[in-house]
Design an enzyme around this catalytic site. Structure first.
Site, PDB file in Angstrom:
ATOM      1  N   SER A 160      13.331  20.681 -35.524  1.00  0.00           N
ATOM      2  CA  SER A 160      14.748  20.687 -35.882  1.00  0.00           C
ATOM      3  C   SER A 160      15.034  21.613 -37.075  1.00  0.00           C
ATOM      4  O   SER A 160      14.143  21.921 -37.852  1.00  0.00           O
ATOM      5  CB  SER A 160      15.162  19.251 -36.211  1.00  0.00           C
ATOM      6  OG  SER A 160      16.549  19.115 -36.145  1.00  0.00           O
ATOM      7  N   GLU A 212      20.128  25.692 -35.171  1.00  0.00           N
ATOM      8  CA  GLU A 212      20.457  24.543 -34.322  1.00  0.00           C
ATOM      9  C   GLU A 212      21.685  23.816 -34.895  1.00  0.00           C
ATOM     10  O   GLU A 212      22.638  23.531 -34.185  1.00  0.00           O
ATOM     11  CB  GLU A 212      19.240  23.600 -34.289  1.00  0.00           C
ATOM     12  CG  GLU A 212      19.416  22.394 -33.405  1.00  0.00           C
ATOM     13  CD  GLU A 212      18.303  21.376 -33.622  1.00  0.00           C
ATOM     14  OE1 GLU A 212      17.547  21.483 -34.618  1.00  0.00           O
ATOM     15  OE2 GLU A 212      18.180  20.460 -32.792  1.00  0.00           O
ATOM     16  N   HIS A 213      21.622  23.500 -36.202  1.00  0.00           N
ATOM     17  CA  HIS A 213      22.726  22.818 -36.885  1.00  0.00           C
ATOM     18  C   HIS A 213      23.221  23.699 -38.026  1.00  0.00           C
ATOM     19  O   HIS A 213      22.405  24.185 -38.814  1.00  0.00           O
ATOM     20  CB  HIS A 213      22.265  21.500 -37.509  1.00  0.00           C
ATOM     21  CG  HIS A 213      21.612  20.558 -36.559  1.00  0.00           C
ATOM     22  ND1 HIS A 213      20.255  20.312 -36.559  1.00  0.00           N
ATOM     23  CD2 HIS A 213      22.128  19.782 -35.573  1.00  0.00           C
ATOM     24  CE1 HIS A 213      19.971  19.434 -35.618  1.00  0.00           C
ATOM     25  NE2 HIS A 213      21.082  19.095 -34.997  1.00  0.00           N
ATOM     26  N   TYR A 217      12.462  11.724 -20.318  1.00  0.00           N
ATOM     27  CA  TYR A 217      11.274  11.376 -21.083  1.00  0.00           C
ATOM     28  C   TYR A 217      11.699  10.867 -22.456  1.00  0.00           C
ATOM     29  O   TYR A 217      12.421  11.549 -23.180  1.00  0.00           O
ATOM     30  CB  TYR A 217      10.335  12.584 -21.246  1.00  0.00           C
ATOM     31  CG  TYR A 217       8.982  12.147 -21.777  1.00  0.00           C
ATOM     32  CD1 TYR A 217       7.947  11.891 -20.897  1.00  0.00           C
ATOM     33  CD2 TYR A 217       8.781  11.930 -23.128  1.00  0.00           C
ATOM     34  CE1 TYR A 217       6.720  11.440 -21.365  1.00  0.00           C
ATOM     35  CE2 TYR A 217       7.563  11.472 -23.602  1.00  0.00           C
ATOM     36  CZ  TYR A 217       6.532  11.224 -22.716  1.00  0.00           C
ATOM     37  OH  TYR A 217       5.332  10.766 -23.185  1.00  0.00           O
ATOM     38  N   HIS A 225      12.439  14.880 -40.395  1.00  0.00           N
ATOM     39  CA  HIS A 225      12.107  14.761 -38.971  1.00  0.00           C
ATOM     40  C   HIS A 225      10.647  15.092 -38.704  1.00  0.00           C
ATOM     41  O   HIS A 225      10.000  14.480 -37.862  1.00  0.00           O
ATOM     42  CB  HIS A 225      12.965  15.713 -38.131  1.00  0.00           C
ATOM     43  CG  HIS A 225      14.237  15.106 -37.649  1.00  0.00           C
ATOM     44  ND1 HIS A 225      14.271  14.031 -36.812  1.00  0.00           N
ATOM     45  CD2 HIS A 225      15.531  15.432 -37.887  1.00  0.00           C
ATOM     46  CE1 HIS A 225      15.524  13.710 -36.551  1.00  0.00           C
ATOM     47  NE2 HIS A 225      16.320  14.539 -37.187  1.00  0.00           N
ATOM     48  N   ASP A 244      24.307  13.539 -35.098  1.00  0.00           N
ATOM     49  CA  ASP A 244      23.100  12.942 -34.518  1.00  0.00           C
ATOM     50  C   ASP A 244      23.419  11.641 -33.787  1.00  0.00           C
ATOM     51  O   ASP A 244      22.703  11.257 -32.862  1.00  0.00           O
ATOM     52  CB  ASP A 244      22.082  12.608 -35.621  1.00  0.00           C
ATOM     53  CG  ASP A 244      21.393  13.850 -36.156  1.00  0.00           C
ATOM     54  OD1 ASP A 244      21.422  14.885 -35.466  1.00  0.00           O
ATOM     55  OD2 ASP A 244      20.830  13.777 -37.272  1.00  0.00           O
ATOM     56  N   GLN A 296      17.136  16.847 -42.332  1.00  0.00           N
ATOM     57  CA  GLN A 296      16.387  17.648 -41.365  1.00  0.00           C
ATOM     58  C   GLN A 296      14.900  17.581 -41.668  1.00  0.00           C
ATOM     59  O   GLN A 296      14.072  17.409 -40.785  1.00  0.00           O
ATOM     60  CB  GLN A 296      16.820  19.124 -41.381  1.00  0.00           C
ATOM     61  CG  GLN A 296      18.176  19.371 -40.802  1.00  0.00           C
ATOM     62  CD  GLN A 296      18.329  18.844 -39.401  1.00  0.00           C
ATOM     63  OE1 GLN A 296      17.519  19.122 -38.528  1.00  0.00           O
ATOM     64  NE2 GLN A 296      19.372  18.054 -39.181  1.00  0.00           N
ATOM     65  N   ASN A 318       5.722  15.481 -26.806  1.00  0.00           N
ATOM     66  CA  ASN A 318       4.684  16.219 -27.540  1.00  0.00           C
ATOM     67  C   ASN A 318       4.187  17.422 -26.726  1.00  0.00           C
ATOM     68  O   ASN A 318       4.765  17.772 -25.698  1.00  0.00           O
ATOM     69  CB  ASN A 318       3.526  15.277 -27.912  1.00  0.00           C
ATOM     70  CG  ASN A 318       2.808  14.731 -26.670  1.00  0.00           C
ATOM     71  OD1 ASN A 318       2.945  15.262 -25.565  1.00  0.00           O
ATOM     72  ND2 ASN A 318       2.058  13.654 -26.854  1.00  0.00           N
ATOM     73  N   HIS A 365      20.848  43.516   8.362  1.00  0.00           N
ATOM     74  CA  HIS A 365      22.056  43.174   7.609  1.00  0.00           C
ATOM     75  C   HIS A 365      23.264  43.871   8.247  1.00  0.00           C
ATOM     76  O   HIS A 365      24.298  43.247   8.514  1.00  0.00           O
ATOM     77  CB  HIS A 365      21.929  43.609   6.147  1.00  0.00           C
ATOM     78  CG  HIS A 365      21.130  42.678   5.282  1.00  0.00           C
ATOM     79  ND1 HIS A 365      19.803  42.412   5.512  1.00  0.00           N
ATOM     80  CD2 HIS A 365      21.484  41.943   4.182  1.00  0.00           C
ATOM     81  CE1 HIS A 365      19.368  41.555   4.578  1.00  0.00           C
ATOM     82  NE2 HIS A 365      20.373  41.259   3.772  1.00  0.00           N
ATOM     83  N   GLU A 401      21.203  50.581   1.705  1.00  0.00           N
ATOM     84  CA  GLU A 401      20.021  49.877   1.188  1.00  0.00           C
ATOM     85  C   GLU A 401      18.900  49.810   2.223  1.00  0.00           C
ATOM     86  O   GLU A 401      17.875  49.163   1.980  1.00  0.00           O
ATOM     87  CB  GLU A 401      20.424  48.468   0.704  1.00  0.00           C
ATOM     88  CG  GLU A 401      21.358  48.521  -0.508  1.00  0.00           C
ATOM     89  CD  GLU A 401      21.666  47.154  -1.124  1.00  0.00           C
ATOM     90  OE1 GLU A 401      21.307  46.125  -0.510  1.00  0.00           O
ATOM     91  OE2 GLU A 401      22.251  47.131  -2.224  1.00  0.00           O
ATOM     92  N   GLN A 445       1.086  12.407 -17.456  1.00  0.00           N
ATOM     93  CA  GLN A 445       1.050  11.584 -16.244  1.00  0.00           C
ATOM     94  C   GLN A 445       2.453  11.089 -15.857  1.00  0.00           C
ATOM     95  O   GLN A 445       2.795  11.027 -14.676  1.00  0.00           O
ATOM     96  CB  GLN A 445       0.051  10.420 -16.381  1.00  0.00           C
ATOM     97  CG  GLN A 445       0.316   9.422 -17.496  1.00  0.00           C
ATOM     98  CD  GLN A 445      -0.282   9.843 -18.839  1.00  0.00           C
ATOM     99  OE1 GLN A 445      -0.572  11.026 -19.065  1.00  0.00           O
ATOM    100  NE2 GLN A 445      -0.453   8.890 -19.751  1.00  0.00           N
TER     101      GLN A 445
END
Lengths: 430, 430
Positions: free
Chosen positions: B237, B327-328, B130, B262, B361, B259, B214, B420, B415, B191
């Protein structure tokens, strides 16, 4: 009667596609109930755990009895058949040896520009393992989940296991000890998942929760995902057996039933090029069902979800197997090699007539937590990697920044990210 | 004003814990809307795609124009600044070189009992990526997602990207070509996720869907999970900068703002042992904000989620960084070594004053898809492994079955799994 298909049937493709698309699980709508329990555990901690355990497990706990103590582990050891314990030790050792080979290596290198790059693997700090109560309280699953975590280097491995009416399977405690589990709590359901995710006065939180459970446990794991990591949500078990005409029908029937006895929603499928074998296996299943302790469960699974598919040419089983993407795949064949190379989607493959899938459940050494419901197309069985994570490391000096910086600035500008461009340009006096 | 904390404050622990616990995302309730769209795409296929694209993207499609054709790729190539294209090629080559090192090796061996065990890695059949439309339609993200898929050996890599009012970023098409993407469709939203998961007349289904989007896209990915695999759901981020007093405040300010620009929900945190540097960085941020194209976004992020933490001893930053699990993470330090070894939880670490996070990046070579919201405690950035899966292989002969079978029978009996036990016993004439 299981579904019987032949690839010479005119409607074979439609019926095979329907078999693949069939939902075997009823999804219970427990989202709201679980959300309330989790919120309550988060707010009230131990007090909530104690309330829910009284209500759902009919067991009165206090903050000091939530955790299982030394005396109970010792009592469990004393209660267990030494032969079973020995088998658990063998299983533990073989699982450990196999999983040690999965430990990923760090990778640090310097590229031709002098940039230093690295991938560093580290264990998560703490893992929580859900173990169901009652008849599905399997010591083998304790080993299959806890041993890889310990091999990964997880410092704190915690088990939660409900004790309905106060009853616990002593083998679970023995297996926990053998696997090096650090803490065991007698709690279950969504409340136990909440305790592992958020922590309470008694239970410190973990970073990741793994292990099978009922609809409440699965929903709770989904809801706490993000706060902690979770493993896959496992569906009912499955086996696909591909067999030539030289098999003993009784052997194959027992393999099919070993899946079927797990759950009425389990699925066992046979593909063969021999109509004679197909009939003989079907007859053997009926015969064996009569003497099976869990015969009712197995009979329902075989009737509702079992399938026997005959193919004109056994090579035709390869694309079918790839579409089924079975959790367990047995190749009961004189020459399994072309199947082994042609079948790309399966959780685990058991090769030859002397490798019943059950060996993989217990003592093969590979993991028995495997992708179900066709998810072997995109996911793997549980491994040491599930208890580790990778950190990238990047190091440039002034020279490397001069070499790479202009391209980074060009891309940042093309993406409209001015501070990105500046953060490089400012270091290059551009 | 960002949050300012000092570890000498009496309420430091409470305020730091509050910083960690703060939710930065508003979760929109789009579950029902997404469920309806997915069901519609599943039922009506292309017709539903065309309807939703007309409604949400104000774009009229027909079955023959859903997929982007050769002429458009050529027009995109012609429209792109050659310098930017060159930067994309450099980025592609470096990402490819780094990710080739991640390809896991198969492991086949025979254990001392003669049991043959194997772990076989294979690529998924098809991956869907995506790519958001509008200003967040980043060609760098196309490379970061598609190149690892191709390195993994995924035969079919597909992009969906919405074209609101018919507009597409030509750089996305150029990056798709450079990464070896096989098909690109001009659809977006829930969709598009439905088309990738279930397939339509025009879009064949994939096995796994990755890439940012999103709230509708994230909800759609969650809902199709199981039918297909998905990557993590990325949050806003974050960067954590640990800095000694020898830094240029303007360099650090630009890193924090890279950062912050963003997203208004992005987070930039500075930890330093120098109150002087802390003040200078804060002043530099204010100064730089004035001339930043995305200054409003960055200012909101810095005001609402930015933080400056001063510590008496810089070593104190290590446990704080492990709790933040950023994250960073930038180590703007004369001696980063003890920090590098002490910090276990971070998506990616950028070492030294000449490694701004922005290099990662674009052109560092490591992946920029990284765990957010403290999930670096239990998860990793995107890698080749995300496009592959592992199949276990087990093979016993009669002798190995005799050696291991009795233990498997003992555990199966313990068991309560009779079929088995039988599936092993029947082969051993037990």
């Amino acid at each position: 009667m299981p579904l019987t298909l032949s690839d010479t049937d005119a409607d074979f493709e439609a019926r095979f596609a329907a078999l693949l698309a069939a939902k075997r699980e009823v999804s219970e709508d427990v989202e709201q109930a679980v959300r309330a329990i989790l919120a309550d555990v988060r707010t009230r901690g131990d007090a909530a755990l104690i309330d829910y355990t009284a209500r759902f497990d009919r067991l009165t706990l206090s903050p000091t009895t939530i955790r299982i103590g030394e005396a109970e582990f010792e009592a469990a050891e004393a209660a267990v058949d030494p032969r079973t314990r020995e088998a658990l030790v063998l299983a533990r050792d073989r699982i450990e040896a196999h999983h040690r080979r999965q430990k990923p290596a760090d990778d640090f290198y310097t590229d031709p520009l002098g940039v230093e790059l690295g991938s560093r693997w580290s264990a998560i700090d703490a893992a929580g393992l859900y173990v169901p109560g009652g008849t599905a309280s399997y010591p083998s699953s304790v080993l299959m989940n806890a041993v890889p975590a310990k091999v990964a280097g997880v410092g704190r491995v915690v088990i939660v296991v409900p004790a309905p009416d106060g009853r616990l399977n002593p083998l679970v405690l023995v297996a926990a000890r053998l696997a090096g589990v650090d803490e065991v709590y007698r709690i279950g359901g969504a409340q136990a998942v909440g305790a592992l995710a958020y922590g309470t006065e008694t239970v410190r939180p973990v970073a990741k929760i793994v292990g099978p459970g009922n609809a409440y446990v699965a929903a709770a794991k989904r809801q706490v995902f993000g706060t902690v990591g979770i493993d896959m949500i496992a569906g009912p078990s499955e086996v696909l057996v591909i067999a030539d005409d030289e098999n003993d029908p009784d052997w194959l029937a027992s393999d099919l039933l070993a899946q079927a006895e797990h759950d009425t929603a389990a699925q066992a499928i046979l593909i063969t090029d021999s109509a004679t074998l197909a009939e003989a296996v079907e007859a053997a299943v009926v015969r064996q069902l009569a003497t099976l302790p869990r015969g009712e469960t197995a009979a329902a699974s075989w009737r509702d979800y079992g399938a026997i598919i005959t193919v004109g040419d056994l090579a035709r089983a390869i694309p079918l197997a790839n579409r089924i993407a079975a959790e367990h795949l047995e190749l009961a064949l004189a020459d399994p090699a072309p199947f082994l190379s042609g079948i790309r989607h399966a959780g685990a493959i058991f090769v030859g007539r002397h490798t019943p899938e059950v060996i993989g459940d217990y003592v093969g050494g590979s993991n028995h937590v495997l992708p179900t419901a066709r998810s072997a197309r995109f996911s793997s069985g549980l491994s040491v990697l599930d208890f580790m994570k990778r950190t990238s490391v990047l190091k440039l000096g002034p020279e490397q920044l001069r070499a790479l910086g202009p391209a980074a600035i060009a891309l940042a500008e093309a993406e409209g990210l001015g501070a990105h461009a500046r953060s490089v340009a400012i270091r290059l006096n551009l």
